[in-house]
Design a protein around this motif. Structure first.
Motif, mmCIF file in Angstrom:
data_model
loop_
_atom_site.group_PDB
_atom_site.id
_atom_site.type_symbol
_atom_site.label_atom_id
_atom_site.label_comp_id
_atom_site.label_asym_id
_atom_site.label_seq_id
_atom_site.Cartn_x
_atom_site.Cartn_y
_atom_site.Cartn_z
ATOM 1 N N ALA A 10 0.854 -1.190 0.000
ATOM 2 C CA ALA A 10 0.000 0.000 0.000
ATOM 3 C C ALA A 10 0.891 1.241 0.000
ATOM 4 O O ALA A 10 2.098 1.164 -0.226
ATOM 5 N N HIS A 20 -1.774 -0.199 10.071
ATOM 6 C CA HIS A 20 -2.625 -1.277 9.553
ATOM 7 C C HIS A 20 -1.749 -2.389 8.992
ATOM 8 O O HIS A 20 -0.815 -2.132 8.236
ATOM 9 N N TRP A 58 -9.567 -5.205 5.214
ATOM 10 C CA TRP A 58 -9.503 -3.823 4.727
ATOM 11 C C TRP A 58 -10.595 -2.988 5.376
ATOM 12 O O TRP A 58 -11.350 -2.286 4.721
ATOM 13 N N TYR A 94 -9.035 -5.845 -4.975
ATOM 14 C CA TYR A 94 -7.652 -6.068 -4.539
ATOM 15 C C TYR A 94 -6.697 -5.916 -5.715
ATOM 16 O O TYR A 94 -5.594 -5.378 -5.568
ATOM 17 N N ASN A 119 -3.476 5.586 -0.051
ATOM 18 C CA ASN A 119 -4.608 4.754 0.316
ATOM 19 C C ASN A 119 -5.322 5.254 1.570
ATOM 20 O O ASN A 119 -6.449 4.831 1.848
#
Length: 257
Positions: free
Chosen positions: A27, A88, A237, A157, A31
């Protein structure tokens, strides 16, 4: 340990204790922009590109000690004595490792859908699929999506991964160094031994209700004062699937910190 200068975006007005957001594997800071803008209504927010991701430099080593060292260097270079940290997945492991080794620099800690454990899954097939994508012959992003469809069936994805595919002078190229990613992928699914280290202050762990990543026993073993909250009907997510619920949990935690 050699550190790198992390690229970043920032939102909100500078204040006493900022929030640093650390993204997951493959990522980037982009994002998190919509979430960061909302959280910036409360405080100054930095969203970082970790090494080998986004616009940050590449480095041969990609593991949690090196990522934590980069975080410390970022805070030092921006004169941040302490910060709230939100991470995350891979980023969650990075901020946990940071908190265990630099607790005095942590005003608050929020970990999204990950635990301080080594997982059994592997990224090898995924990285192989990205490496096999014929970027030299791709004429548009739709072709890239179709070429990756068999290996990555989930369209959302697939589109997320292809944010790392950039176009310059009519040619597509990977912004990430897939060789480095592949060599270090085992570090990402793993987590270094913490020994007797514990983070004894409160930590918020936010999990997806449908996700299996939160190992509560492992969390409490290292973060004995952890609070665990789950967002129903969401997966890994969760900040994308339920941004309002996610932001409310974060905002409430920061207000109480």
């Amino acid at each position: 340990m050699t550190t790198i200068e992390l690229a970043y975006d920032s939102f909100g007005e500078p204040g006493d204790t900022p929030l640093l957001i650390v993204h997951g594997f493959l990522a980037a800071s982009r994002n998190w922009r919509s979430v960061a803008k909302r959280l910036a209504e409360q405080r100054h927010v930095y969203v970082l590109d970790m090494r080998n991701h986004g616009s940050s430099p590449h480095a041969e080593v990609l593991d949690y000690p090196s990522m934590a060292a980069d975080l410390l260097a970022f805070m030092d270079s921006h004169a941040i004595p302490s910060a709230h940290l939100l991470g995350h997945s891979m980023g969650g492991k990075a901020v946990m490792w940071f908190a265990l080794h630099h607790p005095q620099r942590v005003a608050g800690l929020i970990v999204a859908d990950i635990a301080p454990v080594s997982y059994q899954h592997s990224f090898d097939d995924l990285v192989d699929a990205l490496s096999r994508l014929p970027v030299d012959s791709i004429g548009n992003r739709k072709q890239a999506e179709e070429a990756l469809a068999e290996a990555v069936p989930d369209l959302a994805y697939r589109q997320f991964l292809l944010q790392n595919l950039l176009l310059k002078d009519g040619n597509y190229y990977w912004r990430i160094n897939l060789d480095i990613i592949q060599k270090n992928a085992h570090h990402i699914v793993g987590f270094p031994e913490v020994g007797e280290r514990r983070f004894v202050r409160s930590v918020l762990f936010i999990g997806g209700g449908n996700s299996k990543y939160l190992d509560e026993e492992a969390i409490y073993a290292v973060f004995p004062q952890a609070k665990i909250a789950k967002i129903p009907d969401t997966g890994h997510w969760l900040y994308v699937e339920a941004p309002d619920a996610f932001c409310r949990l974060v905002e409430d935690w920061l207000l109480a910190a």
